[in-house]
Design a protein around this motif. Structure first.
Motif, PDB file in Angstrom:
ATOM      1  N   HIS A 329      10.228 -93.830  96.965  1.00  0.00           N
ATOM      2  CA  HIS A 329       9.276 -94.739  97.614  1.00  0.00           C
ATOM      3  C   HIS A 329       7.926 -94.070  97.864  1.00  0.00           C
ATOM      4  O   HIS A 329       6.893 -94.752  97.880  1.00  0.00           O
ATOM      5  N   GLY A 330       7.945 -92.766  98.050  1.00  0.00           N
ATOM      6  CA  GLY A 330       6.684 -92.057  98.313  1.00  0.00           C
ATOM      7  C   GLY A 330       5.898 -91.778  97.052  1.00  0.00           C
ATOM      8  O   GLY A 330       4.688 -92.063  96.991  1.00  0.00           O
ATOM      9  N   LYS A 331       6.555 -91.239  96.027  1.00  0.00           N
ATOM     10  CA  LYS A 331       5.867 -90.914  94.773  1.00  0.00           C
ATOM     11  C   LYS A 331       5.716 -92.146  93.883  1.00  0.00           C
ATOM     12  O   LYS A 331       4.783 -92.222  93.077  1.00  0.00           O
ATOM     13  N   GLY A 332       6.656 -93.081  94.017  1.00  0.00           N
ATOM     14  CA  GLY A 332       6.638 -94.263  93.152  1.00  0.00           C
ATOM     15  C   GLY A 332       7.684 -94.135  92.063  1.00  0.00           C
ATOM     16  O   GLY A 332       7.748 -93.101  91.386  1.00  0.00           O
ATOM     17  N   TYR A 333       8.490 -95.172  91.903  1.00  0.00           N
ATOM     18  CA  TYR A 333       9.586 -95.096  90.936  1.00  0.00           C
ATOM     19  C   TYR A 333       9.090 -94.995  89.505  1.00  0.00           C
ATOM     20  O   TYR A 333       9.846 -94.654  88.592  1.00  0.00           O
ATOM     21  N   THR A 334       7.812 -95.268  89.282  1.00  0.00           N
ATOM     22  CA  THR A 334       7.244 -95.213  87.926  1.00  0.00           C
ATOM     23  C   THR A 334       6.884 -93.791  87.512  1.00  0.00           C
ATOM     24  O   THR A 334       6.654 -93.534  86.327  1.00  0.00           O
ATOM     25  N   THR A 335       6.849 -92.858  88.482  1.00  0.00           N
ATOM     26  CA  THR A 335       6.387 -91.501  88.172  1.00  0.00           C
ATOM     27  C   THR A 335       7.501 -90.647  87.572  1.00  0.00           C
ATOM     28  O   THR A 335       8.694 -90.856  87.851  1.00  0.00           O
ATOM     29  N   GLU A 336       7.100 -89.681  86.784  1.00  0.00           N
ATOM     30  CA  GLU A 336       8.076 -88.762  86.200  1.00  0.00           C
ATOM     31  C   GLU A 336       8.783 -87.949  87.282  1.00  0.00           C
ATOM     32  O   GLU A 336       9.971 -87.624  87.146  1.00  0.00           O
ATOM     33  N   GLU A 337       8.058 -87.626  88.337  1.00  0.00           N
ATOM     34  CA  GLU A 337       8.649 -86.848  89.426  1.00  0.00           C
ATOM     35  C   GLU A 337       9.818 -87.604  90.055  1.00  0.00           C
ATOM     36  O   GLU A 337      10.881 -87.035  90.318  1.00  0.00           O
ATOM     37  N   ALA A 338       9.624 -88.909  90.297  1.00  0.00           N
ATOM     38  CA  ALA A 338      10.700 -89.722  90.876  1.00  0.00           C
ATOM     39  C   ALA A 338      11.852 -89.858  89.896  1.00  0.00           C
ATOM     40  O   ALA A 338      13.028 -89.775  90.280  1.00  0.00           O
ATOM     41  N   GLN A 339      11.532 -90.056  88.635  1.00  0.00           N
ATOM     42  CA  GLN A 339      12.582 -90.211  87.623  1.00  0.00           C
ATOM     43  C   GLN A 339      13.413 -88.933  87.491  1.00  0.00           C
ATOM     44  O   GLN A 339      14.635 -88.981  87.350  1.00  0.00           O
ATOM     45  N   GLU A 340      12.768 -87.797  87.563  1.00  0.00           N
ATOM     46  CA  GLU A 340      13.496 -86.534  87.495  1.00  0.00           C
ATOM     47  C   GLU A 340      14.374 -86.343  88.737  1.00  0.00           C
ATOM     48  O   GLU A 340      15.500 -85.827  88.642  1.00  0.00           O
ATOM     49  N   ALA A 341      13.854 -86.766  89.890  1.00  0.00           N
ATOM     50  CA  ALA A 341      14.632 -86.643  91.126  1.00  0.00           C
ATOM     51  C   ALA A 341      15.875 -87.536  91.054  1.00  0.00           C
ATOM     52  O   ALA A 341      16.977 -87.129  91.465  1.00  0.00           O
ATOM     53  N   VAL A 342      15.699 -88.741  90.547  1.00  0.00           N
ATOM     54  CA  VAL A 342      16.836 -89.659  90.384  1.00  0.00           C
ATOM     55  C   VAL A 342      17.858 -89.059  89.434  1.00  0.00           C
ATOM     56  O   VAL A 342      19.072 -89.057  89.706  1.00  0.00           O
ATOM     57  N   LYS A 343      17.371 -88.528  88.308  1.00  0.00           N
ATOM     58  CA  LYS A 343      18.272 -87.950  87.306  1.00  0.00           C
ATOM     59  C   LYS A 343      19.054 -86.780  87.894  1.00  0.00           C
ATOM     60  O   LYS A 343      20.277 -86.682  87.703  1.00  0.00           O
ATOM     61  N   HIS A 344      18.379 -85.910  88.615  1.00  0.00           N
ATOM     62  CA  HIS A 344      19.026 -84.738  89.209  1.00  0.00           C
ATOM     63  C   HIS A 344      20.094 -85.173  90.205  1.00  0.00           C
ATOM     64  O   HIS A 344      21.225 -84.633  90.213  1.00  0.00           O
ATOM     65  N   PHE A 345      19.755 -86.132  91.056  1.00  0.00           N
ATOM     66  CA  PHE A 345      20.691 -86.634  92.076  1.00  0.00           C
ATOM     67  C   PHE A 345      21.885 -87.311  91.405  1.00  0.00           C
ATOM     68  O   PHE A 345      23.045 -87.056  91.747  1.00  0.00           O
ATOM     69  N   TYR A 346      21.588 -88.169  90.449  1.00  0.00           N
ATOM     70  CA  TYR A 346      22.593 -89.012  89.813  1.00  0.00           C
ATOM     71  C   TYR A 346      23.614 -88.191  89.026  1.00  0.00           C
ATOM     72  O   TYR A 346      24.820 -88.446  89.083  1.00  0.00           O
ATOM     73  N   MET A 347      23.128 -87.198  88.315  1.00  0.00           N
ATOM     74  CA  MET A 347      24.006 -86.416  87.451  1.00  0.00           C
ATOM     75  C   MET A 347      24.970 -85.527  88.234  1.00  0.00           C
ATOM     76  O   MET A 347      25.990 -85.099  87.708  1.00  0.00           O
ATOM     77  N   ARG A 348      24.664 -85.269  89.490  1.00  0.00           N
ATOM     78  CA  ARG A 348      25.517 -84.404  90.302  1.00  0.00           C
ATOM     79  C   ARG A 348      26.640 -85.187  90.988  1.00  0.00           C
ATOM     80  O   ARG A 348      27.442 -84.602  91.717  1.00  0.00           O
TER      81      ARG A 348
END
Length: 465
Positions: A329-348
């Motif tokens: 919500h802070g960086k925006g779901y469209t940003t690569e930073e948010a997408q990488e954070a989602v990927k890191h969280f999700y894969m674990r």
């Protein structure tokens, strides 16, 4: 429940006096014709409704007391048919049996007041469907006892005629209840009783939960409810129970709290979070329930409020989840930073875990809010939005998520094709090109399905006469 505020009682007393002194009532008493009663109704029911709406909007816990005061003979039965309908729908209904979970004493109280009214012969014309539904949802013994409590044979016969045989069938009760609900979908009549003991919690919670969701969905002023919610949160007997956790979640996500009230909630929430076994599992089960519910929307603002309540120094899945929400919500779901954070969280975590499903619902919520709010003329924005689909489709690798995006997008494209019908026009061609390439690349449609979507329909020739 709360007693009605003195200011409202004074307004009701004034209104009752005006009704009794009105020329409309005198004309009705002299003529005893329906036309005169309807004039009385048109003159005063809007004013009763105005008071009712004020109480329902800002002080819903006072509604039952308000309705009880309106049963007085001085009000001549005005607004009672409406109130009877409210009492029918306010009761908790077991979905499996389509029967009330508990006897509806307030429905009985209002119905008996109507039956004993001097204006019963006119009121009966407006209450048949409400009685039929109320009786259908009640037990046969309860209905029989109610009818037998009426001394007037004519009234008893009328009530007996409202016990419809078809409502003995479950499917008929379901359909009847759904039809009946639709008549009141724009009315605010919900109220509830806050439990004071654990035994009351188990009995009253379903209705309280329904009430709170109704208030959230309607966007009403809930300031009068906040002291009751705080007392509920503080109740040590409730703490550690699923119902208590659910109320805290609704309180945190959707209620407008000042700094002190939010700190108060945070203190209790985090203490219970640490001390209750299985709290995280219960929390995310309920969060997913809310994500999938039609009653509320967990928008970014709600996640931010919940993140303020959560103590991030506690190392558990709630801190991890809301740390991720803060990035999205802070960086925006469209940003690569948010997408990488989602990927890191999700894969674990396991792909089909409840917490991962909450993440998917959060991302889908962004897409859904954007697409559902697009005007037809804004269709180029869908072209841009869809460029984000592949990143999250790749991260989640979840067929259900893909299906939701597909249905969301196809629904909007359907609106476009109803608007842009000129197959040679630029708009139509742009849409066709987009769907033909993007929807096939995403796996939403096969080539044959795309061809079928844009195929020219031949009009049948009229047969020669």
């Amino acid at each position: 429940m709360q007693p009605l505020a003195k200011a409202y009682i004074e307004r009701l007393d004034t209104l009752a006096a005006e009704i009794q002194e009105s020329e409309a009532l005198q004309a009705y008493l002299e003529e005893e014709e329906e036309e005169q009663y309807m004039e009385l109704k048109e003159a005063f029911e809007p004013r009763i409704a105005e008071i009712y709406d004020e109480v329902a909007g800002s002080h819903p816990l006072q509604l039952i007391d308000l309705e009880t005061l309106l049963l007085k003979p001085e009000f001549e039965g005005l607004y009672l048919p409406k109130i009877l309908g409210f009492t029918v729908l306010r009761g908790e209904v077991h979905a499996e049996r389509m029967k009330y979970a508990r006897p509806q004493d307030h429905f009985k109280e209002v119905l008996l007041a109507i039956c004993n009214s001097a204006n019963f012969d006119l009121l009966r014309k407006r209450i048949g469907q409400s009685i039929q539904m109320g009786f259908a949802l009640s037990s046969d013994i309860w209905v029989t006892n109610l009818i037998n409590a009426i001394d007037n044979k004519r009234v008893r016969y009328f009530l007996q005629g409202q016990k419809l045989e078809r409502y003995r069938l479950l499917e008929e009760r379901v359909l009847g209840y759904q039809r009946y609900q639709r008549q009141f979908r724009s009315d605010n009549f919900m109220s509830a009783e806050f439990p004071q003991s654990l035994s009351e919690l188990k009995v009253l919670y379903a209705q309280l939960k329904r009430f709170l969701l109704f208030r959230v969905k309607g966007g009403y002023d809930n300031s009068s409810i906040i002291p009751h919610l705080k007392a509920f949160v503080e109740n040590k007997e409730f703490q550690g129970h699923r119902e208590h956790m659910e109320v805290m979640v609704l309180f945190a996500l959707f209620f407008d709290l000042g700094e002190d009230d939010r700190a108060h909630l945070s203190k209790h929430f985090n203490a219970i979070r640490k001390d209750t076994a299985g709290f995280e599992e219960s929390y995310f089960d309920y969060l997913l329930e809310l994500h999938l519910s039609e009653d509320v929307t967990i928008a970014p603002e709600a996640d931010k409020l919940m993140s303020e309540v959560v103590d991030h120094s506690i190392e558990d899945e709630l801190s991890a989840y809301y740390g991720l929400m803060d990035v999205i919500h802070g960086k925006g779901y469209t940003t690569e930073e948010a997408q990488e954070a989602v990927k890191h969280f999700y894969m674990r975590r396991e792909g089909l875990s409840v917490i991962n499903e909450c993440v998917r619902q959060t991302i889908y919520g962004y897409f859904a809010r954007l697409v559902k709010n697009l005007e037809v003329a804004d269709y180029p924005e869908l072209f841009e939005i869809s460029k984000l689909y592949p990143a999250y489709i790749s991260i989640f690798a979840n067929q259900q998520f893909n299906q939701l995006l597909k249905e969301l997008s196809l629904e909007y494209v359907g609106k476009l094709l109803k608007k842009y019908t000129d197959k040679r026009g630029k708009d139509y061609q742009d849409i066709k090109k987009f769907v033909s390439t993007t929807f096939q690349d995403l796996g939403f449609l096969k080539e044959k399905e795309v061809v079928e979507m844009f195929k020219t329909r031949r009009k049948r020739k009229k047969a020669d006469a």
